[in-house]
Write an enzyme that holds these catalytic residues in place. Sequence first.
Site, PDB file in Angstrom:
ATOM      1  N   THR A 164     -37.640 -26.855  -6.003  1.00 49.45           N
ATOM      2  CA  THR A 164     -37.137 -28.199  -5.594  1.00 49.45           C
ATOM      3  C   THR A 164     -36.061 -28.183  -4.297  1.00 49.45           C
ATOM      4  O   THR A 164     -36.472 -28.711  -3.495  1.00 49.45           O
ATOM      5  CB  THR A 164     -36.645 -29.016  -6.643  1.00 49.45           C
TER       6      THR A 164
ATOM      7  N   LYS B  43     -32.528 -36.821  -9.276  1.00 52.65           N
ATOM      8  CA  LYS B  43     -32.013 -35.185  -8.836  1.00 52.65           C
ATOM      9  C   LYS B  43     -30.970 -35.128  -7.809  1.00 52.65           C
ATOM     10  O   LYS B  43     -31.504 -35.787  -6.805  1.00 52.65           O
ATOM     11  CB  LYS B  43     -33.211 -34.278  -8.763  1.00 52.65           C
ATOM     12  N   ASP B  44     -29.979 -34.845  -7.980  1.00 51.48           N
ATOM     13  CA  ASP B  44     -28.750 -34.735  -6.869  1.00 51.48           C
ATOM     14  C   ASP B  44     -29.427 -33.793  -5.599  1.00 51.48           C
ATOM     15  O   ASP B  44     -29.361 -34.436  -4.400  1.00 51.48           O
ATOM     16  CB  ASP B  44     -27.662 -33.921  -7.355  1.00 51.48           C
ATOM     17  N   ARG B  45     -29.891 -32.757  -5.723  1.00 52.93           N
ATOM     18  CA  ARG B  45     -30.496 -31.824  -4.817  1.00 52.93           C
ATOM     19  C   ARG B  45     -31.455 -32.542  -3.981  1.00 52.93           C
ATOM     20  O   ARG B  45     -31.580 -32.250  -2.771  1.00 52.93           O
ATOM     21  CB  ARG B  45     -31.027 -30.382  -5.271  1.00 52.93           C
TER      22      ARG B  45
ATOM     23  N   HIS C 226     -43.317 -29.900 -16.282  1.00 54.78           N
ATOM     24  CA  HIS C 226     -42.610 -28.767 -17.280  1.00 54.78           C
ATOM     25  C   HIS C 226     -42.717 -28.988 -18.618  1.00 54.78           C
ATOM     26  O   HIS C 226     -42.874 -28.278 -19.581  1.00 54.78           O
ATOM     27  CB  HIS C 226     -41.269 -28.690 -16.975  1.00 54.78           C
TER      28      HIS C 226
ATOM     29  N   ASP D 174     -42.573 -31.274  -3.177  1.00 49.32           N
ATOM     30  CA  ASP D 174     -41.675 -30.308  -2.994  1.00 49.32           C
ATOM     31  C   ASP D 174     -42.001 -29.042  -3.420  1.00 49.32           C
ATOM     32  O   ASP D 174     -41.584 -27.781  -3.149  1.00 49.32           O
ATOM     33  CB  ASP D 174     -40.196 -30.369  -3.671  1.00 49.32           C
ATOM     34  N   HIS D 175     -43.358 -28.849  -4.287  1.00 52.39           N
ATOM     35  CA  HIS D 175     -43.960 -27.663  -4.508  1.00 52.39           C
ATOM     36  C   HIS D 175     -44.769 -28.252  -5.476  1.00 52.39           C
ATOM     37  O   HIS D 175     -45.091 -29.424  -5.924  1.00 52.39           O
ATOM     38  CB  HIS D 175     -43.134 -26.594  -5.158  1.00 52.39           C
TER      39      HIS D 175
ATOM     40  N   HIS E 291     -43.044 -23.399 -11.719  1.00 51.93           N
ATOM     41  CA  HIS E 291     -43.578 -23.297 -10.416  1.00 51.93           C
ATOM     42  C   HIS E 291     -42.705 -22.263  -9.865  1.00 51.93           C
ATOM     43  O   HIS E 291     -41.444 -22.348 -10.289  1.00 51.93           O
ATOM     44  CB  HIS E 291     -43.570 -24.593  -9.565  1.00 51.93           C
TER      45      HIS E 291
HETATM   46 ZN   LIG Z   1     -39.560 -28.224 -11.596  1.00 52.15          ZN
END
Ligand SMILES: [Zn+2]
Length: 556
Positions: free
Chosen positions: A77, A159-161, A316, A359-360, A494
């Site tokens: 991510t 999510k912060d990032r 997940h 992001d993936h 991932h």
């Molecule tokens: Zn993930």
Amino acid sequence: MKKFTLSFLLVASAIVSAFAQFTEDKPKLVVGIIVDQMKYDYISRYWDNFGEDGFKKLVDEGYFVRNGQYNYAPTVTGPGHASVYSGTSPAYHSIVNNHFYDREKGKSVYCVDDDRYTTVGADTKNGKKSPYRLAVTNLSDELKWASNFRSKVYTVSIKDRSAVLPAGHRADGAYWLDDKTGNWISSSFYMENLPEWIEKMNNAKKRPIDQYLKSTWELSLPADRYTASTEDSTAYESLFPGKSEPTFPYDIKKGVAADRVRAKSGRKYDIIKGTPYGNTVVTEMAINILDNEGLGQDNFTDLLGVSYSSTDYAGHAYGPQSMEVEDMYIKLDGEIATLIKSLDEKVGEGNYVIFLTADHAGAQNAGFMRDRMNFEAVNIKSKEDTKVIDAYLSEKFGEGKYVASNYSGQLYLDRNLIAEKKLDLEEVQAATAEAFMTMPQYAAAILGKDLERNEYTLGYKGLIYNGFNPRYSPDVYGVLKSHNVDYGKGGTTHFSPYRYDTHVPIMFYGWKIESGYTHAPHTITEIAPTICSFLNMNYPSGCYSDPIIIPLEDED
Ligand SMILES: [Zn+2]
């Protein structure tokens, strides 16, 4: 003479109007949507269960890049969000992983942690973040610069990032969910206080998020419509708190009551992230930002970054073949439709451009691969592999803990110990690669030194090369064989350079974009320069890609 003057004036005014068109004819708003862990094939697999106004609208009326790939590993991510917005990969932007070992600090660090800042909007530590590790400019930065700081830039995610990295270094606001209070928070990096409208939302007596915490996650459609997925209960899923089987419905209130781990850490709202409501709160906040900050209302193009992460939590937990993931996407389809409708009302059709990507992507569950695909896949544990490597190195160079950090084959050596023992670093690195190859779960071991000295462009070496940053990347890469994962039995993960982790949808919609699609190879690092090209802007500093050629309405 008269004639000459007239024709001169005509030519001059033509030039002026062409130039005016060149500078003014651009979208008023860019909406960047990133869907966490969205595999390319979800679009086709779930197509029949989507409505007309979400993904189908983006595909049918927009431009769909069908061969969109991540061109680096690790596919996670932090690097994903950094790369999409900066048009480059970890080799240049330095966000080499979500968590990675920082040799200068001698410890593992998180990609957006920054102790110099405080939380804005709650009395917790969840806002101590900044983009300082992002070592290049990104789309948001360049937009600010191009408009002499008159463009507005906002991002939102649970999510912060996923909020911080797209926002760049000069955003007006990056907001994420505080899992202790359920508040939208930010970092003092961006602002001293939240805008009044967010304070009001956070302090409201009846917050939607508190309602969601008492709700149930139920299937959107009759169970027999989920033909792209396995039966509801399989051994390839993990369990929701309070449940003895991974089956619908999911009573969130009961989950909260049963969830001792979250209760103990005070992270009550964290449970929302793994349900479709985690995406709902993001859509709500995105629309609130549109309204309250007046995005897309003038000639200085604004940017709204929206990152949906609940898809990742579900992947997940349940894996890509589960009814849970399918339902997550059916509901996300509704969120996208809501967002598009709101953009049409508030900004106007044709005035905004959307790009959507992931992001993936993600792997298949290893147990599913074994049982239902007859494919030898194993669940590995990095800690176990670290022991094997330390033992191998101890035998060769004398007793010691040589491994400073190892996650999923990304191995950092303890260079202080190696210096103390007066060993040759490159010899120890080479021996570490040998140690990886004693373990059958690894396909290859690649030396960081080789990536420094050579340029690789093909296969997983090429992807690892694009992810390799000499300052922050590992000493040695142990590359797991296809479908071997560093993960537990239920759900999936991932990380790898394999296609199942790299193939993602890339879509552009709105403004002057003509509907169409391409099978030509494209990478996610081409998204940022494509948007910059729409806006007649400079490219981000580390961007090494060129725009995707997308047919626009008045171009012939
Ligand atoms: Zn993930």
